[in-house]
Scaffold this motif. Structure first.
Motif, short mmCIF file in Angstrom:
data_model
loop_
_atom_site.label_atom_id
_atom_site.label_comp_id
_atom_site.label_asym_id
_atom_site.label_seq_id
_atom_site.Cartn_x
_atom_site.Cartn_y
_atom_site.Cartn_z
N VAL A 52 0.82 -1.22 0.00
CA VAL A 52 0.00 0.00 0.00
C VAL A 52 0.85 1.28 0.00
O VAL A 52 0.38 2.33 -0.39
CB VAL A 52 -1.01 0.08 1.18
CG1 VAL A 52 -2.16 -0.87 0.96
CG2 VAL A 52 -0.34 -0.13 2.51
N ASP A 53 2.07 1.14 0.44
CA ASP A 53 2.98 2.28 0.46
C ASP A 53 3.18 2.90 -0.91
O ASP A 53 3.41 4.09 -1.04
CB ASP A 53 4.34 1.86 1.03
CG ASP A 53 4.49 2.31 2.48
OD1 ASP A 53 3.55 2.94 2.98
OD2 ASP A 53 5.54 2.03 3.06
N SER A 54 3.12 2.07 -1.93
CA SER A 54 3.36 2.57 -3.28
C SER A 54 2.07 2.99 -3.98
O SER A 54 2.07 3.34 -5.15
CB SER A 54 4.08 1.50 -4.11
OG SER A 54 3.31 0.32 -4.12
N SER A 55 0.96 2.94 -3.25
CA SER A 55 -0.30 3.37 -3.85
C SER A 55 -0.76 4.69 -3.24
O SER A 55 -0.89 4.79 -2.02
CB SER A 55 -1.37 2.29 -3.61
OG SER A 55 -2.65 2.82 -3.87
N LEU A 56 -1.01 5.67 -4.09
CA LEU A 56 -1.45 6.98 -3.60
C LEU A 56 -2.80 6.88 -2.90
O LEU A 56 -3.03 7.51 -1.88
CB LEU A 56 -1.56 7.96 -4.77
CG LEU A 56 -0.28 8.68 -5.18
CD1 LEU A 56 -0.55 9.58 -6.38
CD2 LEU A 56 0.28 9.51 -4.01
N LEU A 57 -3.70 6.09 -3.49
CA LEU A 57 -5.07 6.01 -2.97
C LEU A 57 -5.19 5.16 -1.71
O LEU A 57 -6.10 5.32 -0.92
CB LEU A 57 -5.99 5.44 -4.05
CG LEU A 57 -6.31 6.36 -5.23
CD1 LEU A 57 -6.93 5.59 -6.37
CD2 LEU A 57 -7.23 7.48 -4.79
N LEU A 58 -4.26 4.23 -1.54
CA LEU A 58 -4.39 3.30 -0.42
C LEU A 58 -3.33 3.47 0.66
O LEU A 58 -3.22 2.62 1.55
CB LEU A 58 -4.34 1.86 -0.93
CG LEU A 58 -5.66 1.30 -1.48
CD1 LEU A 58 -5.81 1.59 -2.94
CD2 LEU A 58 -5.79 -0.17 -1.18
N LYS A 59 -2.61 4.56 0.59
CA LYS A 59 -1.47 4.74 1.48
C LYS A 59 -1.74 4.39 2.95
O LYS A 59 -0.96 3.71 3.57
CB LYS A 59 -0.96 6.17 1.38
CG LYS A 59 0.54 6.20 1.22
CD LYS A 59 1.04 7.58 0.90
CE LYS A 59 2.53 7.63 0.75
NZ LYS A 59 3.14 6.53 -0.01
N ASN A 60 -2.88 4.87 3.48
CA ASN A 60 -3.15 4.61 4.91
C ASN A 60 -4.31 3.64 5.14
O ASN A 60 -4.88 3.61 6.21
CB ASN A 60 -3.45 5.93 5.61
CG ASN A 60 -2.27 6.87 5.54
OD1 ASN A 60 -1.15 6.50 5.90
ND2 ASN A 60 -2.50 8.07 5.04
#
Ligand code: ZN
Length: 116
Positions: A52-60
């Motif tokens: 998820v770290d590399s996804s803007l939408l799913l960061k947190n």
């Protein structure tokens, strides 16, 4: 790693859903993982954290895993029963031939989106 590609798949599904609804992000993803899906949930959680770290939408976003226990149906008497493994006979008639009703799934149950 098997679980890493599963995590990437789930992220893709969640991202698609977020884009469709023009959401600014994904808060939570709930999945169902069968005891006999072959997925190691600990490894999946670990893979999720790094993916998820590399996804803007799913960061947190949080991954919530709902385990699904094995449920079998006897092919002879159609009795349904919960079982810890596939190698025990039907408790009702002793038949070994069974159909898996539940316990092999790996699916996204819901995606909670952040309001724009
Ligand atoms: Zn039976």
């Amino acid at each position: 790693m098997h679980e890493f590609s599963i995590a990437m798949n789930i992220i893709e599904i969640a991202e698609t859903s977020a884009l469709q609804h023009e959401a600014t992000g994904v808060l939570e993803v709930e999945i169902e993982v069968g005891d006999f899906s072959g997925v190691n949930t600990e490894a999946l959680e670990f893979a999720w954290e790094s993916a998820v770290d590399s996804s803007l939408l799913l960061k947190n976003s949080k991954l919530i895993i709902h385990p699904v226990s094995l449920l079998l149906q006897c092919n002879n008497c159609h009795h349904c029963y919960a079982q810890a493994n596939l190698f025990e006979s039907c408790p009702s008639c002793g038949e070994f031939s069974t159909t898996i009703i539940r316990g092999r799934e790996l699916k996204v149950k819901s995606v909670t989106l952040a309001e724009p």
